[in-house]
Design an enzyme around this catalytic site. Structure first.
Site, PDB file in Angstrom:
ATOM      1  N   LYS A  51      28.289  26.563 -10.123  1.00  0.00           N
ATOM      2  CA  LYS A  51      29.211  26.445 -11.223  1.00  0.00           C
ATOM      3  C   LYS A  51      28.790  24.973 -12.119  1.00  0.00           C
ATOM      4  O   LYS A  51      28.937  23.830 -11.546  1.00  0.00           O
ATOM      5  CB  LYS A  51      30.720  26.268 -11.006  1.00  0.00           C
ATOM      6  CG  LYS A  51      31.572  26.159 -11.940  1.00  0.00           C
ATOM      7  CD  LYS A  51      33.044  26.379 -11.654  1.00  0.00           C
ATOM      8  CE  LYS A  51      33.791  25.039 -11.502  1.00  0.00           C
ATOM      9  NZ  LYS A  51      34.070  24.251 -12.607  1.00  0.00           N
ATOM     10  N   ASP A  78      30.888  27.436 -16.418  1.00  0.00           N
ATOM     11  CA  ASP A  78      32.387  27.166 -16.775  1.00  0.00           C
ATOM     12  C   ASP A  78      32.743  26.551 -18.122  1.00  0.00           C
ATOM     13  O   ASP A  78      33.041  25.019 -17.869  1.00  0.00           O
ATOM     14  CB  ASP A  78      32.954  26.487 -15.504  1.00  0.00           C
ATOM     15  CG  ASP A  78      34.460  26.065 -15.531  1.00  0.00           C
ATOM     16  OD1 ASP A  78      35.287  26.913 -16.555  1.00  0.00           O
ATOM     17  OD2 ASP A  78      35.052  25.469 -14.868  1.00  0.00           O
ATOM     18  N   LEU A  81      35.752  28.890 -23.269  1.00  0.00           N
ATOM     19  CA  LEU A  81      35.441  29.063 -24.569  1.00  0.00           C
ATOM     20  C   LEU A  81      36.911  29.439 -25.243  1.00  0.00           C
ATOM     21  O   LEU A  81      37.534  30.338 -24.763  1.00  0.00           O
ATOM     22  CB  LEU A  81      34.395  29.930 -24.778  1.00  0.00           C
ATOM     23  CG  LEU A  81      32.925  29.878 -24.290  1.00  0.00           C
ATOM     24  CD1 LEU A  81      31.874  30.876 -24.643  1.00  0.00           C
ATOM     25  CD2 LEU A  81      32.407  28.506 -24.692  1.00  0.00           C
ATOM     26  N   HIS A  82      37.039  29.065 -26.432  1.00  0.00           N
ATOM     27  CA  HIS A  82      38.421  29.243 -27.228  1.00  0.00           C
ATOM     28  C   HIS A  82      38.027  28.939 -28.453  1.00  0.00           C
ATOM     29  O   HIS A  82      37.922  27.767 -28.924  1.00  0.00           O
ATOM     30  CB  HIS A  82      39.431  28.292 -26.320  1.00  0.00           C
ATOM     31  CG  HIS A  82      40.902  28.739 -27.080  1.00  0.00           C
ATOM     32  ND1 HIS A  82      41.657  28.486 -26.884  1.00  0.00           N
ATOM     33  CD2 HIS A  82      41.046  29.663 -28.246  1.00  0.00           C
ATOM     34  CE1 HIS A  82      43.085  28.573 -27.368  1.00  0.00           C
ATOM     35  NE2 HIS A  82      42.465  29.494 -28.352  1.00  0.00           N
ATOM     36  N   ASP A  83      37.625  30.090 -29.354  1.00  0.00           N
ATOM     37  CA  ASP A  83      37.219  29.833 -30.695  1.00  0.00           C
ATOM     38  C   ASP A  83      37.486  31.343 -31.277  1.00  0.00           C
ATOM     39  O   ASP A  83      38.094  32.194 -30.744  1.00  0.00           O
ATOM     40  CB  ASP A  83      35.889  29.435 -30.770  1.00  0.00           C
ATOM     41  CG  ASP A  83      35.680  28.457 -32.088  1.00  0.00           C
ATOM     42  OD1 ASP A  83      36.286  28.904 -33.221  1.00  0.00           O
ATOM     43  OD2 ASP A  83      35.140  27.565 -31.989  1.00  0.00           O
ATOM     44  N   PRO A  85      36.867  34.868 -32.672  1.00  0.00           N
ATOM     45  CA  PRO A  85      36.077  35.999 -32.163  1.00  0.00           C
ATOM     46  C   PRO A  85      34.505  35.867 -32.249  1.00  0.00           C
ATOM     47  O   PRO A  85      33.704  35.974 -31.314  1.00  0.00           O
ATOM     48  CB  PRO A  85      36.758  37.330 -32.538  1.00  0.00           C
ATOM     49  CG  PRO A  85      38.134  36.913 -32.874  1.00  0.00           C
ATOM     50  CD  PRO A  85      38.016  35.434 -33.582  1.00  0.00           C
ATOM     51  N   THR A 140      45.893  24.895 -14.627  1.00  0.00           N
ATOM     52  CA  THR A 140      46.864  24.459 -13.448  1.00  0.00           C
ATOM     53  C   THR A 140      47.424  23.138 -13.833  1.00  0.00           C
ATOM     54  O   THR A 140      48.280  22.460 -13.207  1.00  0.00           O
ATOM     55  CB  THR A 140      46.299  24.377 -12.269  1.00  0.00           C
ATOM     56  OG1 THR A 140      44.864  23.907 -12.053  1.00  0.00           O
ATOM     57  CG2 THR A 140      46.189  25.741 -11.718  1.00  0.00           C
ATOM     58  N   GLN A 210      44.216  17.546  -6.829  1.00  0.00           N
ATOM     59  CA  GLN A 210      44.477  18.954  -7.028  1.00  0.00           C
ATOM     60  C   GLN A 210      45.918  18.999  -6.222  1.00  0.00           C
ATOM     61  O   GLN A 210      46.063  18.297  -5.273  1.00  0.00           O
ATOM     62  CB  GLN A 210      43.498  19.921  -6.091  1.00  0.00           C
ATOM     63  CG  GLN A 210      42.093  20.117  -6.565  1.00  0.00           C
ATOM     64  CD  GLN A 210      42.014  20.942  -7.653  1.00  0.00           C
ATOM     65  OE1 GLN A 210      43.155  21.479  -8.195  1.00  0.00           O
ATOM     66  NE2 GLN A 210      41.029  21.377  -8.006  1.00  0.00           N
ATOM     67  N   GLY A 230      34.232  22.026  -5.111  1.00  0.00           N
ATOM     68  CA  GLY A 230      33.641  20.770  -5.359  1.00  0.00           C
ATOM     69  C   GLY A 230      33.544  19.557  -4.370  1.00  0.00           C
ATOM     70  O   GLY A 230      32.649  19.413  -3.765  1.00  0.00           O
ATOM     71  N   ARG A 231      34.392  18.774  -4.783  1.00  0.00           N
ATOM     72  CA  ARG A 231      34.398  17.380  -4.034  1.00  0.00           C
ATOM     73  C   ARG A 231      34.226  17.558  -2.662  1.00  0.00           C
ATOM     74  O   ARG A 231      33.561  16.730  -1.978  1.00  0.00           O
ATOM     75  CB  ARG A 231      35.800  16.510  -4.526  1.00  0.00           C
ATOM     76  CG  ARG A 231      35.419  15.906  -5.908  1.00  0.00           C
ATOM     77  CD  ARG A 231      36.692  15.410  -6.578  1.00  0.00           C
ATOM     78  NE  ARG A 231      37.583  16.578  -6.913  1.00  0.00           N
ATOM     79  CZ  ARG A 231      38.945  16.513  -7.447  1.00  0.00           C
ATOM     80  NH1 ARG A 231      39.247  15.291  -7.640  1.00  0.00           N
ATOM     81  NH2 ARG A 231      39.474  17.520  -7.851  1.00  0.00           N
TER      82      ARG A 231
HETATM   83  O1  C5P Z   1      36.459  19.202  -6.727  1.00  0.00           O
HETATM   84  P1  C5P Z   1      37.166  20.278  -6.471  1.00  0.00           P
HETATM   85  O2  C5P Z   1      37.085  21.407  -5.370  1.00  0.00           O
HETATM   86  O3  C5P Z   1      38.549  20.205  -6.845  1.00  0.00           O
HETATM   87  O4  C5P Z   1      36.672  21.020  -8.022  1.00  0.00           O
HETATM   88  C1  C5P Z   1      37.275  22.100  -8.535  1.00  0.00           C
HETATM   89  C2  C5P Z   1      36.551  22.703  -9.641  1.00  0.00           C
HETATM   90  O5  C5P Z   1      37.370  23.684 -10.204  1.00  0.00           O
HETATM   91  C3  C5P Z   1      36.436  21.795 -10.814  1.00  0.00           C
HETATM   92  O6  C5P Z   1      35.175  21.996 -11.449  1.00  0.00           O
HETATM   93  C4  C5P Z   1      37.341  21.904 -11.648  1.00  0.00           C
HETATM   94  O7  C5P Z   1      37.091  21.858 -13.212  1.00  0.00           O
HETATM   95  C5  C5P Z   1      37.767  23.567 -11.365  1.00  0.00           C
HETATM   96  N1  C5P Z   1      39.262  23.948 -11.850  1.00  0.00           N
HETATM   97  C6  C5P Z   1      40.112  23.728 -11.018  1.00  0.00           C
HETATM   98  N2  C5P Z   1      41.232  24.104 -11.444  1.00  0.00           N
HETATM   99  C7  C5P Z   1      41.466  25.005 -12.141  1.00  0.00           C
HETATM  100  C8  C5P Z   1      40.365  25.524 -12.766  1.00  0.00           C
HETATM  101  C9  C5P Z   1      38.840  24.987 -12.494  1.00  0.00           C
HETATM  102  O8  C5P Z   1      40.198  22.711 -10.151  1.00  0.00           O
HETATM  103  N3  C5P Z   1      42.728  25.278 -12.527  1.00  0.00           N
END
Ligand code: C5P
Length: 258
Positions: A51, A78, A81-83, A85, A140, A210, A230-231
């Site tokens: 991603k 990722d 996009l929001h603009d 059409p 979120t 999170q 991610g992390r």
């Molecule tokens: O590091 P972590 O596992 O929290 O990464 C989550 C990834 O998912 C990040 O790239 C973040 O932008 C994305 N994301 C999120 N929550 C959302 C939508 C996307 O954490 N609601």
């Protein structure tokens, strides 16, 4: 390329989410291409998809997309996009040219924007592309008060339902949602929906910023097809080992959930 006929009649490439590894989408949240290549090198192909988000894409553009090709992985762009059409449709066309497999758009961009995005992705698939539009409903990071400030009186969960129904109606078949929204969306949208959940923490991992998290197995049990991590992988002492652990958990959960 294997093509399957989806319920909306459009042909689509075979699902990349057929195995535990395929279900693991690694969020490449790093500031430079050099750091991206370092972490990808240490992962040694243990994830199913990459991603690439705003940070790398704003910094490097299509060069960031090339990272996925370099590592033989599908690209999840990722860009949320929001603009209008026309603008979104054109951007979807460009994302398809970059070889992206998934591209996020905001469902709150409205019916016409979603229709245009889906149409451009279908056009790209008709000439050999693979692009699928993924709708993001309510971020979120927003709560009920934020929605009220925007003039939206319903609860976030009801807004997620309404926006996902709108997107579905316009042909969107893939959605980003929290693991806590996944089961309701699965019930509402059925087995053809592709549900992708971030907010995943392997047992014992740091939760960070999170708030509503789930384990990889918990996300699958809730109805997710794939997870974004991610992390927990990026910051692990041994990213490849962490990815293998997550994949093993996904494989075990897939056997149970079928
Ligand atoms: O590091 P972590 O596992 O929290 O990464 C989550 C990834 O998912 C990040 O790239 C973040 O932008 C994305 N994301 C999120 N929550 C959302 C939508 C996307 O954490 N609601």
């Amino acid at each position: 390329m294997l093509l399957g006929l989806s319920p909306d009649g459009a042909s689509r490439p075979a699902s990349p989410f057929a195995s535990g590894r395929g279900r693991l989408i690694f969020a490449l949240d790093v500031p430079t291409l050099q750091e991206a290549r370092t972490v990808l090198g240490s992962l040694r192909g243990e994830v199913g998809m990459l991603k690439v988000g705003l940070e790398l894409f704003v910094g490097y553009g299509p060069e960031a997309a090339v990272l996925a090709k370099e590592h033989g992985l599908p690209l999840f762009l990722d860009l949320k996009l929001h603009d209008i059409p026309e603008t979104v449709g054109r951007a979807v066309g460009r994302a398809a040219m970059l070889g992206a497999r998934y591209l996020t758009v905001h469902a709150c961009g409205g019916r016409a924007m979603l229709r245009q995005a889906v149409a451009r992705a279908a056009e790209a698939r008709a000439v050999g592309g693979q692009l699928e539009v993924v709708a993001v409903t309510v971020l979120t990071s927003l709560d009920g008060d934020d929605l009220v400030e925007q003039g939206i009186a319903r609860e976030p969960a009801a807004q997620v339902t309404a926006l996902s129904a709108l997107a579905w109606d316009e042909g969107v078949r893939a959605f980003v949602c929290s693991p806590h929204e996944a089961s309701a969306l699965r019930v509402r949208l059925g087995p053809a929906a592709i549900l992708i959940t971030p907010g995943i923490r392997p047992t014992g991992a740091t939760i960070g910023d999170q708030k509503r998290v789930s384990t990889p197995a918990g996300a699958l049990r809730a109805g997710a097809d794939a997870i974004v991590v991610g992390r927990p992988i990026r910051d692990a002492k041994d990213p490849a080992e962490m990815a293998r652990r997550i994949v093993a958990e996904l494989d075990a959960a897939s056997e149970v959930t079928g």
